[in-house]
Design a protein around this motif. Structure first.
Motif, short mmCIF file in Angstrom:
data_model
loop_
_atom_site.label_atom_id
_atom_site.label_comp_id
_atom_site.label_asym_id
_atom_site.label_seq_id
_atom_site.Cartn_x
_atom_site.Cartn_y
_atom_site.Cartn_z
N SER A 194 0.84 -1.19 0.00
CA SER A 194 0.00 0.00 0.00
C SER A 194 0.88 1.24 0.00
CB SER A 194 -0.91 0.03 1.24
OG SER A 194 -1.76 -1.08 1.29
N CYS A 195 0.36 2.29 -0.59
CA CYS A 195 1.08 3.57 -0.60
C CYS A 195 0.06 4.69 -0.45
CB CYS A 195 1.86 3.74 -1.88
SG CYS A 195 2.54 5.40 -2.11
N VAL A 196 0.23 5.48 0.58
CA VAL A 196 -0.60 6.66 0.78
C VAL A 196 0.16 7.88 0.28
CG1 VAL A 196 -1.84 8.08 2.44
CG2 VAL A 196 -1.71 5.60 2.77
N ALA A 197 -0.48 8.63 -0.59
CA ALA A 197 0.16 9.81 -1.17
C ALA A 197 -0.57 11.07 -0.74
CB ALA A 197 0.16 9.71 -2.69
N SER A 198 0.14 12.17 -0.71
CA SER A 198 -0.49 13.44 -0.38
C SER A 198 -1.57 13.76 -1.42
CB SER A 198 0.54 14.56 -0.30
OG SER A 198 1.36 14.57 -1.45
N GLY A 199 -2.61 14.43 -1.01
CA GLY A 199 -3.82 14.55 -1.80
C GLY A 199 -3.63 15.13 -3.18
N ARG A 200 -2.99 16.27 -3.26
CA ARG A 200 -2.86 16.93 -4.56
C ARG A 200 -2.00 16.09 -5.51
NH1 ARG A 200 0.25 20.55 -7.40
NH2 ARG A 200 -0.92 21.97 -8.73
N LEU A 201 -0.96 15.51 -4.96
CA LEU A 201 -0.06 14.68 -5.76
C LEU A 201 -0.83 13.50 -6.35
CD1 LEU A 201 2.94 14.08 -6.51
CD2 LEU A 201 3.02 12.68 -4.46
N PHE A 202 -1.66 12.89 -5.55
CA PHE A 202 -2.38 11.71 -5.98
C PHE A 202 -3.44 12.04 -7.00
CE2 PHE A 202 -3.50 7.33 -5.21
CZ PHE A 202 -4.85 7.27 -5.53
N SER A 203 -4.17 13.09 -6.80
CA SER A 203 -5.34 13.38 -7.62
C SER A 203 -5.01 13.80 -9.05
CB SER A 203 -6.19 14.47 -6.96
OG SER A 203 -5.47 15.69 -6.92
N ILE A 204 -3.81 14.34 -9.28
CA ILE A 204 -3.50 14.86 -10.61
C ILE A 204 -2.58 13.94 -11.40
CG2 ILE A 204 -3.78 17.22 -9.84
CD1 ILE A 204 -0.74 17.50 -9.87
N ASN A 205 -2.17 12.85 -10.82
CA ASN A 205 -1.16 12.04 -11.49
C ASN A 205 -1.54 10.57 -11.61
OD1 ASN A 205 1.39 13.64 -12.06
ND2 ASN A 205 0.95 14.23 -9.95
N ALA A 206 -1.05 9.98 -12.69
CA ALA A 206 -0.96 8.53 -12.72
C ALA A 206 0.08 8.13 -11.68
CB ALA A 206 -0.53 8.06 -14.09
N MET A 207 -0.10 6.98 -11.10
CA MET A 207 0.80 6.51 -10.04
C MET A 207 1.41 5.17 -10.42
SD MET A 207 0.84 8.83 -7.68
CE MET A 207 1.55 7.96 -6.29
N GLY A 208 2.57 4.91 -9.87
CA GLY A 208 3.22 3.65 -10.20
C GLY A 208 3.97 3.06 -9.03
#
Length: 122
Positions: free
Chosen positions: A21-35
């Protein structure tokens, strides 16, 4: 403030499963594809799985059919379900934004969390 917190690693025998699992800061997560990336001892970091902001997925060939990436936008969390693990999967695993369509690290983003260690024994 950038925040990436990975968890869920551990030691398993070949053939076993783990869920990262990986929790990301909100703005970072919402605007990006994640890997999910991994770095094995003595090797360069490599991208193993990516999920777009809309939920499309892509994988490194060596993990296709064994790993599943997903995201929960309500929790700012990205997951990596790993099954049929092999000793070659041993590495420290990190999450971070990705360039989804080029399947590579996002240019200009150079922050990494602490990672989570996965050890697979034969």
């Amino acid at each position: 403030q950038v925040q990436l917190v990975e968890s869920g690693g551990g030691s398993v025998q070949a053939g076993g499963s783990l869920r990262l699992s990986c929790v990301a800061s909100g703005r970072l997560f919402s605007i990006n594809a994640m890997g999910w990336y991994r770095q094995a001892p003595g090797k360069q970091r490599e991208l193993v799985a990516a999920v777009s902001s809309g939920g499309s997925t892509n994988y490194l060939d060596s993990v296709k059919g064994r790993f599943t990436i997903s995201r929960d936008n309500t929790k700012n969390t990205v997951y990596l379900q790993m099954s049929s693990l092999k000793p070659d999967d041993t590495a420290v695993y990190y999450c971070a934004p990705v360039d989804y369509y080029r399947f590579r690290k996002l240019v200009g983003f150079d922050y990494w969390g602490q990672g989570t260690r996965v050890t697979v024994s034969s």
